[in-house]
Scaffold this active site. Structure first.
Site, PDB file in Angstrom:
ATOM      1  CD  GLU A 176      83.543  12.815  35.644  1.00 13.28           C
ATOM      2  OE1 GLU A 176      83.833  13.507  36.634  1.00 13.28           O
ATOM      3  OE2 GLU A 176      82.516  12.992  34.992  1.00 13.28           O
ATOM      4  CD  GLU A 361      78.885  11.238  34.304  1.00 13.14           C
ATOM      5  OE1 GLU A 361      78.961  12.449  34.581  1.00 13.14           O
ATOM      6  OE2 GLU A 361      79.332  10.330  35.027  1.00 13.14           O
TER       7      GLU A 361
END
Ligand code: IFM
Length: 455
Positions: A176, A361
């Protein structure tokens, strides 16, 4: 030790016998990150240690000093997951454990710890998926305002892929980078706590550059069959209201949040709206390094982002996760929006050349009860998980090449600036005793895995 099969007893009776099937070889994984589970023991100081030790940064006043002591308790966690049939484990290396005091020669003790962990994952039937950088930066390495951070990360990636390439088939350079640039450099909520457009622009470009260099090192070192790419927190963006300002804010938010990472990675350069931020940092040759065109992409998805125009924000907008909160089912911190998962998977599929995709995720922070009879009953997490699996499957039916999904997170852990209060895990961790207890959602996941479908 309580087991996942023990937890099956408290599942609702209808869960058995579901479909549809997922593709053969689908990875039913769980995800974790060193900085959220490992203690500080045996490693160098990190940017997040500095941030967490400063008063007022962490909502519940906690620090990451102890976490869940995964570095010594991993055999228990992995055994519980292995007994549930989880077949893939996404973890991250702690950079401050590998190179605690400076560049160059890595710590043999640090490397040896991960040797043992990886071997244990394999012993428990889980394919390791490794994130090289999941936000914990040794303090000697500085931060992403400095272009040199990219080269330092490339050296680190070289060390990791040489040492562990033989046992890890799936590699992710960054986790991320968009969250890092936004929360850490534009909005001051995460380490290093900066809030400026200039810092954010540098963090975008230098992370993209780092990623390109890291993946070049990985490709040079990894054996045939091992794959390397990266993981981005990809979220469809919508305007918070119907105003013209919010509509424009949504375009900027989409450019900054999604396209500033996907477009250059797939060789299309930066989106126009982001160019003024990153241009001062681009040097000749950078864009070719960044254009890796990976064969797969890692995507973290929780919910959509709602953009609100805000003149005072360094980026001209503020992201709101729960824009229309009265319309949403909400978890402790995020709305539940399964259809956004289908939407984003299809967007990657159609706009970026149909790469393989791993949802690296997805998960749900909930106020879980204390265990009763060795089980934590979390029926809402089961319902939410089921809806996200259905959403993922809808994308597969429409052609998306989804190859695996990793539930966030294996255990409850330290949720960065929000501390320990937000609990995502399939396994509960008692903060006072470090006692692990499976949640009913782990048993539900075990059923899905067994069916290779949706229970
Ligand atoms: O805990 C984080 C993780 O480190 C990165 N992705 C989002 C998770 C939940 O907020």
């Amino acid at each position: 030790m309580a087991s996942a099969s023990g937890a099956l007893a408290c599942l609702p009776s209808k869960v058995v016998g579901g479909q549809p099937d997922f593709p053969a070889g689908f990875k039913w994984g769980v995800a974790s990150a060193a900085a959220q589970v490992e203690s500080r023991q045996g490693r160098g100081r990190s940017n997040w240690d500095v941030f967490a030790d400063q008063k007022g940064h962490i909502a519940d006043g906690s620090t990451n000093a102890i976490n869940t002591e995964f570095e010594s308790r991993y055999p228990e966690d992995l055994a519980m997951l292995g007994s549930a049939g989880v077949n893939a484990f996404r973890f991250s290396f702690a950079w401050p454990r590998i190179q605690p005091n400076g560049p160059g020669k890595p710590s043999e003790a640090g490397l040896a710890l991960y040797d043992r962990m990886i071997d244990e994952m394999l012993r428990q039937g889980m394919e390791p998926a490794a994130t090289m950088f999941h936000w914990d930066m040794p303090i000697w390495a500085g931060d992403f305002r400095d272009r040199a951070a990219a080269r330092r990360l490339a050296d680190y990636a070289d060390i990791l892929t040489r040492r562990f390439g033989d046992r890890i088939p799936l590699w992710l350079a960054l986790n991320e980078p968009n969250s890092v640039a936004a929360a850490g450099y534009a909005f001051g909520m995460h380490a290093p706590g900066l809030a400026s457009a200039e810092a954010a622009g540098a963090a975008v470009h230098h992370q993209n550059l780092a990623q390109g260099l890291m993946l070049a090192a990985a490709r040079a070192n990894l054996p045939k069959g091992a794959k390397a790419s990266t993981t981005i927190n990809l979220q469809p963006v919508r305007p918070l209201t119907e105003s013209r300002d919010d509509a424009q804010a949504a375009q900027m938010a989409d450019a900054f949040w999604n396209r500033a990472w996907l477009d250059p990675l797939f060789g299309r350069g930066y989106p126009e709206r982001v160019l003024p931020l990153v241009e001062p940092f681009i040097r000749s040759g950078d864009m070719a390094v960044i254009a890796v065109r990976p064969e797969f992409i890692g995507m973290n998805y929780y919910a959509r982002v709602y953009a609100q125009a805000q003149a005072k924000s360094p980026l001209g907008f503020m992201p709101k996760v729960d824009g229309f909160s009265d319309k949403f089912i909400r978890t402790q911190m995020l709305p539940v929006e399964p259809d956004g998962l289908t939407e984003m998977l299809m967007r990657i599929h159609t706009e970026y050349g149909a790469p393989d995709i791993y949802v690296t995720e997805t998960g749900f922070p909930l106020d879980d009860p204390r265990p009763v009879d060795g089980i934590v009953r979390d029926p809402k997490r089961i319902a939410y998980l089921k809806s996200y699996l259905q959403a993922a499957h809808r994308a597969i039916e429409q052609g998306a090449r989804l190859r695996g999904l990793y539930y966030w997170s294996a255990t409850d852990n330290w949720e960065w600036a929000l501390g320990f209060a937000k609990t995502f895990g399939l396994i509960q961790v008692d903060r006072a005793t470090q006692q692990r207890t499976p949640k009913a959602s782990l048993a539900y996941y075990a059923q899905c895995i067994k069916l290779n479908g949706i229970a």
